[in-house]
Design an enzyme around this catalytic site. Structure first.
Site, mmCIF file in Angstrom:
data_model
loop_
_atom_site.group_PDB
_atom_site.id
_atom_site.type_symbol
_atom_site.label_atom_id
_atom_site.label_comp_id
_atom_site.label_asym_id
_atom_site.label_seq_id
_atom_site.Cartn_x
_atom_site.Cartn_y
_atom_site.Cartn_z
ATOM 1 C CG ASP A 38 -6.402 1.642 0.014
ATOM 2 O OD1 ASP A 38 -5.159 1.693 -0.105
ATOM 3 O OD2 ASP A 38 -7.176 1.421 -0.930
ATOM 4 C CE1 TYR A 164 1.458 8.827 -10.561
ATOM 5 C CE2 TYR A 164 3.599 8.950 -11.628
ATOM 6 C CZ TYR A 164 2.808 8.547 -10.565
ATOM 7 O OH TYR A 164 3.375 7.862 -9.515
ATOM 8 C CB THR A 199 3.703 -1.250 -5.949
ATOM 9 O OG1 THR A 199 3.435 -0.325 -7.015
ATOM 10 C CG2 THR A 199 4.836 -0.718 -5.086
HETATM 11 N N1 LIG Z 1 5.032 1.861 -7.843
HETATM 12 C C1 LIG Z 1 5.717 2.783 -8.487
HETATM 13 O O1 LIG Z 1 6.438 2.482 -9.434
HETATM 14 C C2 LIG Z 1 5.656 4.220 -8.020
HETATM 15 C C3 LIG Z 1 6.673 5.091 -8.430
HETATM 16 C C4 LIG Z 1 6.621 6.407 -8.014
HETATM 17 C C5 LIG Z 1 5.613 6.836 -7.189
HETATM 18 N N2 LIG Z 1 4.628 5.987 -6.800
HETATM 19 C C6 LIG Z 1 3.574 6.494 -5.915
HETATM 20 O O2 LIG Z 1 3.513 5.699 -4.765
HETATM 21 C C7 LIG Z 1 2.217 5.811 -4.188
HETATM 22 C C8 LIG Z 1 1.708 4.431 -3.824
HETATM 23 O O3 LIG Z 1 1.544 3.682 -5.000
HETATM 24 P P1 LIG Z 1 1.835 2.112 -5.115
HETATM 25 O O4 LIG Z 1 2.919 1.962 -6.083
HETATM 26 O O5 LIG Z 1 1.936 1.502 -3.772
HETATM 27 O O6 LIG Z 1 0.510 1.693 -5.871
HETATM 28 P P2 LIG Z 1 -0.681 0.708 -5.459
HETATM 29 O O7 LIG Z 1 -1.630 0.796 -6.586
HETATM 30 O O8 LIG Z 1 -0.145 -0.600 -5.043
HETATM 31 O O9 LIG Z 1 -1.271 1.416 -4.158
HETATM 32 C C9 LIG Z 1 -2.017 2.599 -4.209
HETATM 33 C C10 LIG Z 1 -3.101 2.519 -3.160
HETATM 34 O O10 LIG Z 1 -3.805 3.761 -3.154
HETATM 35 C C11 LIG Z 1 -5.199 3.466 -3.092
HETATM 36 N N3 LIG Z 1 -5.961 4.535 -3.732
HETATM 37 C C12 LIG Z 1 -6.074 4.770 -5.067
HETATM 38 N N4 LIG Z 1 -6.902 5.802 -5.275
HETATM 39 C C13 LIG Z 1 -7.324 6.215 -4.058
HETATM 40 C C14 LIG Z 1 -8.212 7.215 -3.636
HETATM 41 N N5 LIG Z 1 -8.840 8.018 -4.504
HETATM 42 N N6 LIG Z 1 -8.443 7.369 -2.308
HETATM 43 C C15 LIG Z 1 -7.813 6.567 -1.416
HETATM 44 N N7 LIG Z 1 -6.967 5.581 -1.761
HETATM 45 C C16 LIG Z 1 -6.727 5.414 -3.070
HETATM 46 C C17 LIG Z 1 -5.381 2.145 -3.827
HETATM 47 O O11 LIG Z 1 -6.573 1.500 -3.446
HETATM 48 C C18 LIG Z 1 -4.121 1.406 -3.455
HETATM 49 O O12 LIG Z 1 -4.299 0.590 -2.306
HETATM 50 C C19 LIG Z 1 1.359 6.543 -5.231
HETATM 51 O O13 LIG Z 1 1.207 7.887 -4.837
HETATM 52 C C20 LIG Z 1 2.192 6.444 -6.494
HETATM 53 O O14 LIG Z 1 1.918 7.484 -7.394
HETATM 54 C C21 LIG Z 1 4.633 4.686 -7.203
#
Ligand SMILES: NC(=O)c1ccc[n+]([C@@H]2O[C@H](COP(=O)([O-])OP(=O)(O)OC[C@H]3O[C@@H](n4cnc5c(N)ncnc54)[C@H](O)[C@@H]3O)[C@@H](O)[C@H]2O)c1
Length: 264
Positions: A38, A164, A199
């Site tokens: 991370d 995005y 999340t």
């Molecule tokens: N939560 C939603 O509604 C949702 C919906 C569709 C897709 N997603 C995708 O799910 C994945 C996880 O997201 P989440 O919802 O758990 O969000 P989150 O923000 O809780 O977790 C994302 C994690 O990625 C890490 N991160 C961010 N930029 C980074 C980088 N440059 N290098 C390394 N780590 C990095 C952050 O520190 C964080 O711990 C993402 O790819 C997001 O686009 C989320």
């Protein structure tokens, strides 16, 4: 009782976040050894400690920026050096736009950063994971499985989140293409496409003013037939299915975990 992933090495990026930390706990409960990464080094240490203490799992972790190719190279090497193999990779690290904005209002620097993290970051990950899994397949007959975390914004337009959506469409394109290239080389690659899930990425957008607008949960779930956000575990279920050793004939697919949003 035997776990679904007993002895498997599972690499998870974005492991300190909502999906990433829940996935790490779940794979650990199923017997996996973990390689966690991370951007947030402190939060990464905390999740590694917690899982190590609760599950007694073997864990290697390395913090860094997924938009830096060296991190993906180092993570694949870490899996092999520490555990001898890389069986499963969950390419999950990602960021979303700061606010819902029409395309012309998005700052170009922000657009580039989103493409670098959300799309190029997955390209780097695949670039360094696939040769390791192919080598394993040639040596032992067991390659690996990769789960790319895209979004429903990877398969439909997302008003207010155009950059995005472009990055996530790119992730789906990488997934489908790599799946075809590696279908006979022992590696399955699928994408999980959630709608809004509970999340920090999604909940941090709610009820706060961003660039003069406030978004409520009701607005976010408008158009979702189940009329609610996903719970994190409902999405992790798809990661598990996509990477399960029992799911051996599915590759290049998008799994929509979206309460029916894309069912039209
Ligand atoms: N939560 C939603 O509604 C949702 C919906 C569709 C897709 N997603 C995708 O799910 C994945 C996880 O997201 P989440 O919802 O758990 O969000 P989150 O923000 O809780 O977790 C994302 C994690 O990625 C890490 N991160 C961010 N930029 C980074 C980088 N440059 N290098 C390394 N780590 C990095 C952050 O520190 C964080 O711990 C993402 O790819 C997001 O686009 C989320």
């Amino acid at each position: 009782m035997a776990g679904l992933f007993d002895g498997a090495t599972v690499l998870i990026t974005g492991a300190a976040g909502g999906f990433g930390s829940a996935a790490a706990r779940r794979y650990a409960r199923e017997g996996a050894r973990l390689v966690l990464s991370d951007y947030d080094a402190g939060a990464l240490d905390a999740i590694g400690l917690e899982i190590g203490e609760e599950q007694g799992s073997e864990i290697a972790s390395l913090a860094g920026d997924i938009a830096d190719e060296r991190l993906s190279e180092d993570l694949a090497a870490l899996a092999v050096d520490r555990f001898g193999r890389l069986d499963i990779a969950v390419n999950n690290a990602g960021i979303v736009q700061e606010a819902f904005e029409k395309l012309p209002k998005i700052a170009s620097d922000e657009a580039r950063r989103i493409i670098d993290v959300d799309l190029v970051g997955v390209f780097y990950a695949l670039k360094h994971q696939l040769p390791v899994m192919e080598r394993q397949f040639r040596e032992s007959g067991a390659g690996g499985a990769i789960v790319n975390v895209a979004s429903v914004a990877g398969v439909t337009g997302a008003s207010g989140l155009s950059v995005y959506a472009a990055a996530k469409h790119g992730v789906v394109g990488l997934t489908r293409s790599a799946a075809q290239e590696y279908a006979r080389l022992g590696v399955r690659i699928n994408a999980v496409c959630p709608s809004f899930a509970r999340t920090p990425m999604a909940t941090d957008m709610l009820d706060v003013e961003r660039r003069g607008k406030v978004v409520t949960e009701n607005q976010l779930v408008r158009g979702i037939p189940m009329a609610r956000m996903a719970e994190v575990e409902e999405v992790i279920e798809a990661f598990i299915f996509a990477s399960s050793p029992h799911n051996s004939f599915m590759t290049g697919q998008t799994l929509h975990v979206d309460g029916g949003l894309t069912a039209y």
